[in-house]
Design a protein around this motif. Structure first.
Motif, mmCIF file in Angstrom:
data_model
loop_
_atom_site.group_PDB
_atom_site.id
_atom_site.type_symbol
_atom_site.label_atom_id
_atom_site.label_comp_id
_atom_site.label_asym_id
_atom_site.label_seq_id
_atom_site.Cartn_x
_atom_site.Cartn_y
_atom_site.Cartn_z
ATOM 1 N N UNK A 1 -58.451 36.315 -109.927
ATOM 2 C CA UNK A 1 -57.422 36.189 -110.766
ATOM 3 C C UNK A 1 -56.374 37.267 -110.083
ATOM 4 N N UNK A 2 -56.779 38.108 -109.510
ATOM 5 C CA UNK A 2 -55.672 39.090 -108.716
ATOM 6 C C UNK A 2 -54.802 38.279 -108.015
ATOM 7 N N UNK A 3 -55.253 37.368 -107.146
ATOM 8 C CA UNK A 3 -54.418 36.602 -106.347
ATOM 9 C C UNK A 3 -53.312 35.801 -107.167
ATOM 10 N N UNK A 4 -53.653 35.311 -108.320
ATOM 11 C CA UNK A 4 -52.786 34.520 -109.344
ATOM 12 C C UNK A 4 -51.794 35.409 -109.596
ATOM 13 N N UNK A 14 -44.961 33.646 -101.805
ATOM 14 C CA UNK A 14 -46.461 33.382 -102.036
ATOM 15 C C UNK A 14 -46.631 31.753 -101.468
ATOM 16 N N UNK A 15 -45.632 30.865 -101.931
ATOM 17 C CA UNK A 15 -45.794 29.604 -101.568
ATOM 18 C C UNK A 15 -45.561 29.086 -100.106
ATOM 19 N N UNK A 16 -44.614 29.841 -99.538
ATOM 20 C CA UNK A 16 -44.425 29.869 -98.287
ATOM 21 C C UNK A 16 -45.201 30.445 -97.354
ATOM 22 N N UNK A 17 -45.867 31.342 -97.565
ATOM 23 C CA UNK A 17 -47.004 31.936 -96.808
ATOM 24 C C UNK A 17 -48.242 31.768 -97.038
ATOM 25 N N UNK A 18 -48.600 30.595 -98.018
ATOM 26 C CA UNK A 18 -49.876 30.359 -98.369
ATOM 27 C C UNK A 18 -50.677 29.542 -97.305
ATOM 28 N N UNK A 19 -51.847 29.747 -96.974
ATOM 29 C CA UNK A 19 -52.535 28.657 -95.876
ATOM 30 C C UNK A 19 -53.793 28.145 -96.789
ATOM 31 N N UNK A 20 -53.547 26.815 -96.852
ATOM 32 C CA UNK A 20 -54.311 26.131 -97.517
ATOM 33 C C UNK A 20 -55.706 26.096 -96.934
ATOM 34 N N UNK A 21 -55.736 25.772 -95.574
ATOM 35 C CA UNK A 21 -57.078 25.738 -94.742
ATOM 36 C C UNK A 21 -57.678 27.139 -94.954
ATOM 37 N N UNK A 22 -56.799 28.177 -94.952
ATOM 38 C CA UNK A 22 -57.506 29.794 -94.585
ATOM 39 C C UNK A 22 -58.076 30.116 -96.214
ATOM 40 N N UNK A 64 -50.248 49.242 -111.804
ATOM 41 C CA UNK A 64 -49.666 48.051 -112.825
ATOM 42 C C UNK A 64 -50.517 47.018 -112.563
ATOM 43 N N UNK A 65 -50.639 46.309 -111.641
ATOM 44 C CA UNK A 65 -51.441 45.114 -111.376
ATOM 45 C C UNK A 65 -52.830 45.396 -112.113
ATOM 46 N N UNK A 66 -53.452 46.540 -111.726
ATOM 47 C CA UNK A 66 -54.803 46.781 -111.794
ATOM 48 C C UNK A 66 -54.870 46.655 -113.499
ATOM 49 N N UNK A 67 -54.007 47.438 -114.285
ATOM 50 C CA UNK A 67 -53.910 47.554 -115.585
ATOM 51 C C UNK A 67 -53.688 45.869 -116.100
ATOM 52 N N UNK A 68 -52.850 45.206 -115.634
ATOM 53 C CA UNK A 68 -52.488 43.901 -116.144
ATOM 54 C C UNK A 68 -53.780 43.225 -115.945
#
Length: 99
Positions: A1-4, A14-22, A64-68
């Motif tokens: 969930x944190x990655x989302x 995020x889209x441009x640096x995402x590596x599907x295979x990895x 803030x991410x932790x609280x969310x």
């Protein structure tokens, strides 16, 4: 969930640096493996998706991410699926809930 959550803070990057295979955690299926990263491996399609983005970049601290995340986990707490045990027999007026 944190990655989302973190993806939505800067969706284009995020889209441009995402590596599907990895990064993708996909089950092995010989008949589907070819299709798993088909779009992600096509830079023209990735750029079209990035260009269609309408979400603004947001900055949140790690706290803030932790609280969310804590809030989101509270919404998905399995205990919340069945709240019948939380229904009182009577309300403050001393009437039953049916009355």
């Amino acid at each position: 969930m944190e990655a989302v959550v973190r993806h939505h803070l800067d969706p284009v990057n995020s889209l441009l640096t995402y590596s599907c295979l990895r990064e993708a955690q996909l089950p092995y299926r010989e008949d589907l493996d070819f299709f798993d990263c088909l779009v992600q491996n096509d830079s023209a399609k990735v750029n079209l998706i990035a260009a269609a983005n309408t979400l603004p970049t947001r900055e949140l601290s790690d706290d803030e991410v932790k609280h969310l995340l804590a809030f989101l986990h509270a919404l998905t707490d399995p205990i919340s699926l069945d709240l019948r045990g939380d229904i009182p027999d009577r309300v403050p007026s001393n009437l039953t809930l049916v009355e």
